[in-house]
Motif scaffolding. Structure first.
Motif, PDB file in Angstrom:
ATOM      1  N   ARG A 241       0.830  -1.204   0.000  1.00  0.00           N
ATOM      2  CA  ARG A 241       0.000   0.000   0.000  1.00  0.00           C
ATOM      3  C   ARG A 241       0.870   1.262   0.000  1.00  0.00           C
ATOM      4  NH1 ARG A 241      -3.342  -0.894   4.062  1.00  0.00           N
ATOM      5  NH2 ARG A 241      -5.226  -1.237   2.864  1.00  0.00           N
ATOM      6  N   ALA A 242       1.936   1.266   0.789  1.00  0.00           N
ATOM      7  CA  ALA A 242       2.822   2.436   0.849  1.00  0.00           C
ATOM      8  C   ALA A 242       3.456   2.701  -0.507  1.00  0.00           C
ATOM      9  CB  ALA A 242       3.897   2.221   1.912  1.00  0.00           C
ATOM     10  N   LEU A 243       3.891   1.641  -1.180  1.00  0.00           N
ATOM     11  CA  LEU A 243       4.486   1.796  -2.508  1.00  0.00           C
ATOM     12  C   LEU A 243       3.451   2.305  -3.502  1.00  0.00           C
ATOM     13  CD1 LEU A 243       6.870   1.404  -4.451  1.00  0.00           C
ATOM     14  CD2 LEU A 243       6.144  -0.984  -4.723  1.00  0.00           C
ATOM     15  N   ARG A 244       2.251   1.767  -3.419  1.00  0.00           N
ATOM     16  CA  ARG A 244       1.165   2.185  -4.323  1.00  0.00           C
ATOM     17  C   ARG A 244       0.809   3.652  -4.126  1.00  0.00           C
ATOM     18  NH1 ARG A 244      -4.613   0.093  -2.693  1.00  0.00           N
ATOM     19  NH2 ARG A 244      -4.350   1.878  -1.299  1.00  0.00           N
ATOM     20  N   ASP A 245       0.716   4.077  -2.870  1.00  0.00           N
ATOM     21  CA  ASP A 245       0.189   5.411  -2.583  1.00  0.00           C
ATOM     22  C   ASP A 245       1.249   6.503  -2.582  1.00  0.00           C
ATOM     23  OD1 ASP A 245      -2.234   4.165  -2.310  1.00  0.00           O
ATOM     24  OD2 ASP A 245      -2.281   4.261  -0.119  1.00  0.00           O
ATOM     25  N   GLY A 246       2.500   6.132  -2.285  1.00  0.00           N
ATOM     26  CA  GLY A 246       3.513   7.181  -2.158  1.00  0.00           C
ATOM     27  C   GLY A 246       4.855   6.861  -2.778  1.00  0.00           C
ATOM     28  N   GLY A 247       4.904   5.803  -3.584  1.00  0.00           N
ATOM     29  CA  GLY A 247       6.141   5.468  -4.260  1.00  0.00           C
ATOM     30  C   GLY A 247       7.209   4.927  -3.328  1.00  0.00           C
ATOM     31  N   VAL A 248       8.432   4.841  -3.844  1.00  0.00           N
ATOM     32  CA  VAL A 248       9.537   4.244  -3.096  1.00  0.00           C
ATOM     33  C   VAL A 248       9.847   5.042  -1.831  1.00  0.00           C
ATOM     34  CG1 VAL A 248      11.989   3.639  -3.199  1.00  0.00           C
ATOM     35  CG2 VAL A 248      10.506   3.155  -5.157  1.00  0.00           C
ATOM     36  N   GLU A 249       9.726   6.359  -1.900  1.00  0.00           N
ATOM     37  CA  GLU A 249      10.027   7.191  -0.731  1.00  0.00           C
ATOM     38  C   GLU A 249       9.079   6.868   0.424  1.00  0.00           C
ATOM     39  OE1 GLU A 249      10.515  11.921   0.518  1.00  0.00           O
ATOM     40  OE2 GLU A 249       9.987  11.372  -1.546  1.00  0.00           O
ATOM     41  N   ARG A 250       7.785   6.793   0.149  1.00  0.00           N
ATOM     42  CA  ARG A 250       6.814   6.441   1.193  1.00  0.00           C
ATOM     43  C   ARG A 250       7.063   5.024   1.720  1.00  0.00           C
ATOM     44  NH1 ARG A 250       1.133   7.217   1.594  1.00  0.00           N
ATOM     45  NH2 ARG A 250       1.494   9.318   0.769  1.00  0.00           N
ATOM     46  N   LEU A 251       7.400   4.122   0.816  1.00  0.00           N
ATOM     47  CA  LEU A 251       7.685   2.753   1.229  1.00  0.00           C
ATOM     48  C   LEU A 251       8.856   2.723   2.206  1.00  0.00           C
ATOM     49  CD1 LEU A 251       7.501  -0.366   1.012  1.00  0.00           C
ATOM     50  CD2 LEU A 251       9.041  -0.182  -0.960  1.00  0.00           C
ATOM     51  N   ALA A 252       9.937   3.415   1.868  1.00  0.00           N
ATOM     52  CA  ALA A 252      11.119   3.420   2.732  1.00  0.00           C
ATOM     53  C   ALA A 252      10.772   3.969   4.116  1.00  0.00           C
ATOM     54  CB  ALA A 252      12.234   4.251   2.095  1.00  0.00           C
ATOM     55  N   GLU A 253       9.970   5.019   4.165  1.00  0.00           N
ATOM     56  CA  GLU A 253       9.556   5.588   5.447  1.00  0.00           C
ATOM     57  C   GLU A 253       8.724   4.576   6.244  1.00  0.00           C
ATOM     58  OE1 GLU A 253       7.386   8.998   4.225  1.00  0.00           O
ATOM     59  OE2 GLU A 253       9.181  10.209   3.761  1.00  0.00           O
ATOM     60  N   THR A 254       7.832   3.870   5.564  1.00  0.00           N
ATOM     61  CA  THR A 254       6.961   2.902   6.231  1.00  0.00           C
ATOM     62  C   THR A 254       7.770   1.727   6.772  1.00  0.00           C
ATOM     63  OG1 THR A 254       5.151   3.518   4.764  1.00  0.00           O
ATOM     64  CG2 THR A 254       4.934   1.430   5.925  1.00  0.00           C
ATOM     65  N   VAL A 255       8.727   1.235   5.978  1.00  0.00           N
ATOM     66  CA  VAL A 255       9.576   0.130   6.432  1.00  0.00           C
ATOM     67  C   VAL A 255      10.358   0.565   7.674  1.00  0.00           C
ATOM     68  CG1 VAL A 255      11.491  -1.392   5.860  1.00  0.00           C
ATOM     69  CG2 VAL A 255       9.748  -0.894   4.134  1.00  0.00           C
ATOM     70  N   ALA A 256      10.958   1.753   7.620  1.00  0.00           N
ATOM     71  CA  ALA A 256      11.743   2.235   8.764  1.00  0.00           C
ATOM     72  C   ALA A 256      10.876   2.344  10.016  1.00  0.00           C
ATOM     73  CB  ALA A 256      12.384   3.574   8.428  1.00  0.00           C
ATOM     74  N   SER A 257       9.651   2.805   9.842  1.00  0.00           N
ATOM     75  CA  SER A 257       8.739   2.954  10.978  1.00  0.00           C
ATOM     76  C   SER A 257       8.355   1.605  11.563  1.00  0.00           C
ATOM     77  CB  SER A 257       7.482   3.705  10.529  1.00  0.00           C
ATOM     78  OG  SER A 257       6.521   3.741  11.561  1.00  0.00           O
ATOM     79  N   ILE A 258       7.965   0.663  10.711  1.00  0.00           N
ATOM     80  CA  ILE A 258       7.532  -0.656  11.188  1.00  0.00           C
ATOM     81  C   ILE A 258       8.723  -1.438  11.752  1.00  0.00           C
ATOM     82  CG2 ILE A 258       6.597  -2.887  10.416  1.00  0.00           C
ATOM     83  CD1 ILE A 258       4.681  -1.344   8.620  1.00  0.00           C
ATOM     84  N   ALA A 259       9.921  -1.218  11.192  1.00  0.00           N
ATOM     85  CA  ALA A 259      11.113  -1.917  11.677  1.00  0.00           C
ATOM     86  C   ALA A 259      11.460  -1.548  13.110  1.00  0.00           C
ATOM     87  CB  ALA A 259      12.299  -1.628  10.754  1.00  0.00           C
ATOM     88  N   GLN A 260      10.939  -0.428  13.589  1.00  0.00           N
ATOM     89  CA  GLN A 260      11.178  -0.031  14.983  1.00  0.00           C
ATOM     90  C   GLN A 260      10.634  -1.072  15.956  1.00  0.00           C
ATOM     91  OE1 GLN A 260       9.777   3.969  15.631  1.00  0.00           O
ATOM     92  NE2 GLN A 260      11.021   4.816  13.975  1.00  0.00           N
ATOM     93  N   GLY A 261       9.690  -1.875  15.487  1.00  0.00           N
ATOM     94  CA  GLY A 261       9.143  -2.935  16.327  1.00  0.00           C
ATOM     95  C   GLY A 261      10.126  -4.058  16.621  1.00  0.00           C
ATOM     96  N   THR A 262      11.234  -4.099  15.894  1.00  0.00           N
ATOM     97  CA  THR A 262      12.246  -5.143  16.153  1.00  0.00           C
ATOM     98  C   THR A 262      13.262  -4.715  17.197  1.00  0.00           C
ATOM     99  OG1 THR A 262      13.854  -4.462  14.456  1.00  0.00           O
ATOM    100  CG2 THR A 262      12.041  -5.888  13.743  1.00  0.00           C
ATOM    101  N   ALA A 263      13.236  -3.445  17.604  1.00  0.00           N
ATOM    102  CA  ALA A 263      14.226  -2.946  18.573  1.00  0.00           C
ATOM    103  C   ALA A 263      13.940  -3.499  19.963  1.00  0.00           C
ATOM    104  CB  ALA A 263      14.220  -1.431  18.582  1.00  0.00           C
ATOM    105  N   ARG A 264      14.968  -3.711  20.725  1.00  0.00           N
ATOM    106  CA  ARG A 264      14.784  -4.163  22.105  1.00  0.00           C
ATOM    107  C   ARG A 264      14.216  -3.041  22.958  1.00  0.00           C
ATOM    108  NH1 ARG A 264      16.304  -9.116  22.870  1.00  0.00           N
ATOM    109  NH2 ARG A 264      18.094 -10.013  21.817  1.00  0.00           N
TER     110      ARG A 264
END
Length: 264
Positions: A241-264
């Motif tokens: 959805r992020a790639l569809r709605d906002g291109g690669v830039e939005r996707l990268a932001e979304t991945v970085a945000s969701i990846a925060q869930g892997t932090a201790r």
């Protein structure tokens, strides 16, 4: 050929040592076009995805939710060909040192030739296959090809599976077992089904070393919750959805945000 150690398992183990666990990110090959899908996958790896999962667009994607179905239909309409999978994997692997699994329904592999598909995927630098619609007891040809070409084979485990079936899946999978969090199609859900926790525990009892939970995970909080009991969390719909709605830039932001869930 001598089977190499699984790069996917190695990355997941490392993520479990250093953080809460691994993030596995899914995108379809060829969406919205081939070049952008390659650029998007590279951006995912650079933004926090530990393992990449490239989906093969298919005309009858029975397991996929609306967002992913729409994306794969766009790829098919844009001229997707199976050869694009190997090209995409090769180009991503040339850019980033992140394992790339291919998720595919079984019919395209059969049509291509099971050993030929395994050979060409390995030659492109791919790590293996996730096969949602074939079970280990029906996969002798694929198991042989994966062994011959040093590829991981990731089978799915569902809450409805018997303990016997979970044992077979655990013994037959390499890399990790794909743990289906809820019965039904992929997509986002406000709360993960509690069945995922119980299913992961049952898989551990049946000998599964690494289990990653998918279907329904779309936020950093859900990733963190899944990693309380699983080794990795698989995210697809939110990234597509992020790639569809906002291109690669939005996707990268979304991945970085969701990846925060892997932090201790």
């Amino acid at each position: 050929m001598t089977r190499q150690a699984s790069s996917v398992a190695e990355v997941i183990r490392s993520a479990n040592r250093d953080r809460r666990g691994a993030l596995v990110g899914y995108l379809p090959v060829g969406f919205p076009d081939l070049d952008t899908s390659v650029e998007a996958a590279i951006a995912m790896a650079r933004s926090g995805a530990d393992v990449l999962e490239f989906g093969v667009p298919y005309s009858d994607p029975v397991m996929d939710g609306a967002v992913i179905q729409e994306a794969t239909q766009t790829a098919l309409a844009g001229g997707f060909r199976l050869a694009h999978v190997f090209e995409a994997v090769r180009r991503v692997r040339e850019a980033v040192d992140v394992p790339v699994l291919v998720m595919t329904y079984w019919n395209p592999v059969v049509q291509y030739g099971v050993d030929a598909f395994a050979r060409d995927l390995a030659a492109a630098g791919g790590a293996g296959l996730i096969t949602p619609d074939i079970t280990p007891d029906s996969a002798d040809e694929w198991i042989a090809a994966s062994e011959a070409h040093g590829l991981d084979r990731v089978f799915l485990a569902a809450p409805s599976s018997t303990d016997e079936r979970l044992g077979l899946v655990s013994r037959s999978s390499t890399g990790f077992v794909y743990t289906v969090s809820t019965m039904g199609i992929t997509g986002e859900r406000a709360e993960l089904d509690a069945a995922a926790r119980g299913l992961t525990a049952r898989l551990r009892e049946q000998g599964a070393e690494l289990a990653c939970v998918g279907i329904g995970i779309s936020t950093a909080e859900q990733v963190a919750a899944a990693l309380e009991y699983a080794d990795g969390a698989i995210v697809g719909t939110a990234f597509v959805r992020a790639l569809r709605d906002g291109g690669v830039e939005r996707l990268a932001e979304t991945v970085a945000s969701i990846a925060q869930g892997t932090a201790r």
